[in-house]
Design an enzyme around this catalytic site. Structure first.
Site, PDB file in Angstrom:
ATOM      1  N   GLN A   6       0.822  -1.214   0.000  1.00 13.43           N
ATOM      2  CA  GLN A   6       0.000   0.000   0.000  1.00 13.43           C
ATOM      3  C   GLN A   6       0.858   1.266   0.000  1.00 13.43           C
ATOM      4  OE1 GLN A   6      -3.115   0.045   3.008  1.00 13.43           O
ATOM      5  NE2 GLN A   6      -3.187  -2.193   3.008  1.00 13.43           N
ATOM      6  N   CYS A   7       1.986   1.215   0.693  1.00 10.12           N
ATOM      7  CA  CYS A   7       2.867   2.381   0.754  1.00 10.12           C
ATOM      8  C   CYS A   7       3.799   2.400  -0.455  1.00 10.12           C
ATOM      9  CB  CYS A   7       3.701   2.350   2.037  1.00 10.12           C
ATOM     10  SG  CYS A   7       2.711   2.434   3.544  1.00 10.12           S
ATOM     11  N   THR A   8       4.270   3.585  -0.791  1.00 10.40           N
ATOM     12  CA  THR A   8       5.237   3.710  -1.875  1.00 10.40           C
ATOM     13  C   THR A   8       6.616   3.411  -1.308  1.00 10.40           C
ATOM     14  OG1 THR A   8       3.858   5.428  -2.853  1.00 10.40           O
ATOM     15  CG2 THR A   8       6.090   5.213  -3.698  1.00 10.40           C
TER      16      THR A   8
END
Length: 713
Positions: free
Chosen positions: A573-575
Site C-alpha cells: 500500500q505504501c510507496t
C-alpha cells in the site's frame, strides 16, 4: 594656499562623488540581462549642481538614469533630460570588469590619460565651447559582485595640469567685490540664467559687466565678442560645487586650461557661483584673480598635458566598496539571488533561455508527497513562480525524511494537510513564490461512489477541471495508477502539457503525454453543437503535423485502471522506494518540462531517443526531448523510449475524449462506478476475448527419424 591675498599657488577643492543605490541596482540588471561578459566601456552621465549650503559641498552624483536604457533598440547613451536647474549633466565613462582581479589590474593611469586626452581634444577643436559640460568629464571603474551584492568602485575627475601652476592674486566673497548696484544686477542676471531651460544646466559661462554697471551672463564662446570692448569687465564663471571660503572647486582647473590654451591670457578673473535656496548667493560665491602661464607646446593638439584626478578615499589612493545586501528588502534580495544562476546561464551556456516564459508559467502539481515536494523545489530553481499543489493527505511522522518540504512540526496534532504545509514551506524557502495549496481528493475509477456522496465527488471533478484549465502545465505525481486517469483525460481534452513521474522500488518512469486527439486546445463550454460535431471528426491518432501522436501514461495498458490498494499488505500500500529515486525522477520531470517550453513545436514535438540519427539535439540548446525516460537504480541505467498513442487508450483516445465531451460528468461518474465500462467503451474487452480464444499450433519438436540423434551440450 597661504592666504587670500598676495601670490600663492592656486589650490582647488577636489570633486566628491556620491552613488545612489538605484545606480547599482540598474547596473546589476544591465549586467545580468544585457551586458553579460561584455566589459566594453559604457557611456554614463553624472550630475552636480552649484553649492547650496555654506557648510556642505555638492557631490557629483550617479543615479539609475545615469546608465543607458535596458532596451537594445535604444541608443547606448543614457537618456537624460536637459534644462534642469537642480543638476548639470556631465558625460562620463564606466569600465565595469568581470572579476575583482581585473578591477585591481586596470591601468588606472592609462585610463586617466585617455579621458584627459578627450578633454584636451575638445578644448582644441572647440567642442568645449559649444558644450562646456565636457570640461568636467569623469571616469568610473567598478566591479559588481552580484552574489554578495557588493560593489568595488573608484572615480577619477581628470584635470589638466598647468606647469607652472596657476598663482592666486586674490580671492574674496563676491559681495565684497561688487557694489550694491552691480550685485543686484548680477543676482538678477544669474536668476534669469538659472531659470531658463536653455541655460540652467550650462556649468561654464561668461559674466559681462558693462559701463552702466549692468551685468549679463553669456555663453563662454562669446568671449571673443566682448574681449575687445574696453569698457566691459569680463569674468569667467562656473557652477562651483565646493562650499569652502578659501578654495574654488575642481571644475575651475580645466576652465583655466581652456583659457590658457585658446586665448593665452596671463591674468584671469573668475567667479565661483554658489547659491542658497535656488537663488544666487553673492556672500557665498567667490571672485578671484589668477595668473597663468601657458606651458610650452600647449598650442598643439598632439601634446596632451599631464593629468591628475583619482578620488581619494579617506585621504588614501584606494578604491571604495559598498555592500547593499543589508539595506535590501529580504524578498527582493531573494529574488535577485534566485534569478542569478538562470541569468548567468544566458551569458554563455544558454543565450536562448526564456526566463519570462518560466516566471509566468502556472504549474499544477497533483500530489504533494515525495515527488511533489521535489518537483516544486526544482520548478522554483528554474524560475517558475506560480505553483499549485493538490493533495488531501496529512503529514505523517514517516514523511519528513523523504518529503523535503515537511518538518516534525508539520506532523504534530494529527498532522497538517500536506497541501497547506508544502505551501508554507515553499514561501519560507522563497518568499516571492506564488504558491497555493488545494486540499481535495481526485476521483478515481475502481472506487465506486455511494449515491449520497455523488454530488461531492462531482464537485471535486469540476474543481479539478477548473484547476487544469487555469494552469499551463500539469504534473501527475500521485502514488496510485487510478488517480492519474481523470487528470490524464482532462489534460488530453485541453491539450495541456502533462508530465508523469512514477516510482517503483528501484525503478522510475518519467514521461510527457502527447497532445490530445484534438489538434488544438478548445473550450467545451463555449462551443455549439455544430462546432462539437466538427471537433469530433478531428479526433485522431495523428498530431497537427501529421505524425503519430505520442501516448499518455495509459496508452500501453490493456486493462482499465482499478482499485490498486484493496487487498494489499502494508508494504504494497505504501510507496516503498529507494530514497535516491524520487529526487532523480523529479529532476528529470522538471527538465522535461523546460525542454518542452523551449522546443519550437512545444507539446507537439516528436519523441527523440539518445544517439538516434533523427533526433534534433544538434538544433536544440537543451539537447534531445524524449517521450519517456525509464531508469533503474538496481542497474544504474537509464533509457529513452517512444510510445505512440493507442486507439484503445482508456484516457486519451478519441472515443473516450469524445464521450467525455458529449456526456461530461455523467460519463466520469459511470467510469468511476463501473470497473469494466472503460474497457467496454474502448474495445479492450473485445480485444481480450479475442486473445483468449486465439490458439496456436505448436510443433512438439519430435521426429521419429531422429530418435537416435543426440546433441551433447
Amino acid at each position: 594656499m597661504e592666504g587670500n591675498s598676495g601670490k600663492s599657488i592656486l589650490q582647488f577643492a577636489p570633486f566628491q562623488s556620491s552613488v545612489d543605490e538605484g545606480f547599482w541596482h540598474r547596473l546589476s540588471s544591465l549586467k545580468l540581462n544585457k551586458f553579460g561578459i561584455d566589459d566594453s566601456p559604457i557611456l554614463i552621465t553624472g550630475f552636480y549642481a552649484p553649492c547650496s549650503h555654506s557648510q556642505v559641498s555638492n557631490h557629483l552624483t550617479l543615479l539609475a538614469e545615469s546608465l543607458p536604457l535596458d532596451s537594445s533598440e535604444e541608443s547606448s547613451v543614457p537618456a537624460v533630460s536637459r534644462g534642469n536647474r537642480n543638476r548639470c549633466s556631465v558625460p562620463g565613462i564606466l569600465y565595469n570588469t568581470n572579476t575583482v582581479e581585473s578591477f585591481h589590474a586596470l591601468d588606472k593611469q592609462g585610463l586617466l590619460k585617455a579621458e584627459a586626452k578627450k578633454i584636451w581634444e575638445d578644448i582644441q577643436n572647440g567642442k568645449a565651447l559649444e558644450d562646456t559640460a565636457v570640461l568636467s568629464r569623469f571616469l568610473l571603474i567598478s566591479f559588481a559582485d552580484l552574489k554578495k551584492w557588493s560593489f568595488h568602485y573608484w572615480f577619477a575627475f581628470p584635470a589638466l595640469v598647468l606647469d607652472p601652476p596657476a598663482t592666486l592674486v586674490n580671492l574674496k566673497p563676491a559681495s565684497q567685490v561688487f557694489s550694491v548696484e552691480v550685485a543686484e544686477s548680477l543676482s538678477a542676471a544669474f536668476n534669469d540664467w538659472r531659470s531658463s531651460s536653455l541655460t540652467a544646466d550650462v556649468p561654464f559661462f561668461l559674466v559681462v559687466i558693462d559701463s552702466n554697471l549692468h551685468a549679463t551672463i553669456k555663453h563662454l564662446k562669446d568671449w571673443e565678442t566682448y574681449q575687445s570692448a574696453a569698457d566691459h569687465k569680463l569674468l569667467f564663471g562656473f557652477y562651483d560645487p565646493c562650499h569652502l571660503p578659501n578654495n574654488p572647486g575642481w571644475p575651475l582647473r580645466n576652465l583655466l586650461a581652456l583659457i590658457c590654451s585658446r586665448w593665452d591670457l596671463k591674468s584671469v578673473r573668475f567667479l565661483c557661483y554658489r547659491e542658497t535656496r535656488g537663488f544666487a548667493d553673492l556672500g557665498l560665491s567667490l571672485v578671484g584673480e589668477a595668473q597663468i602661464t601657458a606651458p610650452q607646446g600647449w598650442g598643439t593638439l598632439h601634446s596632451t598635458p599631464n593629468a591628475v584626478g583619482w578620488e581619494l578615499n579617506k585621504g588614501r589612493k584606494v578604491p571604495r566598496c559598498i555592500s547593499l545586501a543589508k539595506s535590501m528588502d529580504p524578498t527582493r534580495l531573494a529574488v535577485s539571488a534566485a534569478d542569478l544562476n538562470l541569468k548567468l546561464m544566458r551569458w554563455r551556456a544558454l543565450p536562448s533561455l526564456n526566463l519570462n516564459t518560466l516566471s509566468s508559467l502556472k504549474c499544477l502539481l497533483l500530489g504533494a508527497g515525495t515527488l511533489g515536494c521535489q518537483v516544486a523545489r526544482m520548478l522554483m530553481a528554474w524560475g517558475v513562480r506560480k505553483i499549485t499543489l493538490v493533495d488531501n493527505g496529512r503529514v505523517a511522522m514517516s514523511n519528513p525524511l523523504r518529503q523535503s518540504l515537511y518538518t516534525l512540526d508539520d506532523c504534530l496534532n494529527g498532522g497538517e494537510f500536506k497541501a497547506a504545509a508544502a505551501v508554507n514551506s515553499l514561501k519560507k524557502i522563497f518568499p516571492a513564490v506564488e504558491a497555493e495549496g488545494v486540499v481535495m481528493a481526485i476521483p478515481m475509477p475502481g472506487h465506486p461512489v455511494p449515491s449520497q456522496e455523488e454530488q461531492s465527488v462531482l464537485d471535486d471533478c469540476r474543481r479539478l477541471h477548473d484547476l487544469i484549465d487555469s494552469h499551463d502545465a500539469v504534473f501527475l505525481l500521485t502514488d496510485t495508477r487510478e488517480s492519474r486517469w481523470l487528470p490524464s483525460l482532462l489534460c488530453a481534452n485541453t491539450n495541456k502539457i502533462t508530465i508523469t513521474a512514477a516510482l517503483g522500488f528501484d525503478s522510475f518512469l518519467v514521461m510527457r503525454h502527447g497532445a490530445g486527439p484534438c489538434s488544438s486546445s478548445h473550450d467545451s463550454k463555449s462551443e455549439d453543437a455544430n462546432a462539437l460535431s466538427t471537433e469530433m471528426n478531428n479526433l485522431a491518432l495523428t498530431d497537427r503535423n501529421g505524425g503519430h501522436r505520442l501516448g499518455c501514461y495509459f496508452c500501453n495498458d490493456v486493462v482499465a485502471p482499478i482499485d490498486s490498494t484493496a487487498n494489499r499488505t502494508l508494504d504494497q500500500q505504501c510507496t516503498v522506494t529507494r530514497p535516491g529515486l524520487a529526487p532523480i525522477a523529479s529532476a528529470l520531470a522538471v527538465e522535461l518540462l523546460v525542454g518542452i517550453l523551449h522546443h519550437p513545436d512545444g507539446i507537439f514535438a516528436e519523441g527523440e531517443i539518445v544517439n538516434s540519427s533523427n533526433n534534433g539535439s544538434s538544433e536544440q540548446p537543451l539537447g534531445i526531448l524524449p517521450h519517456q525516460i525509464r531508469g533503474s537504480l538496481g542497474q544504474f541505467s537509464q533509457m529513452t523510449l517512444v510510445g505512440h498513442s493507442s486507439d484503445s487508450c482508456t484516457a486519451c483516445c478519441s472515443i473516450v475524449v469524445s464521450e467525455y465531451r458529449k456526456r461530461g460528468m455523467e460519463f466520469i461518474l459511470q467510469a468511476i462506478n463501473h470497473p469494466t465500462y472503460l474497457e467496454d467503451l474502448t474495445g479492450l474487452t473485445e480485444l481480450m476475448k479475442s486473445a483468449s480464444t486465439f490458439q496456436m499450433d505448436w510443433d512438439d519438436g519430435t521426429d521419429d527419424d531422429d530418435d537416435d540423434t543426440c546433441v551433447e551440450i
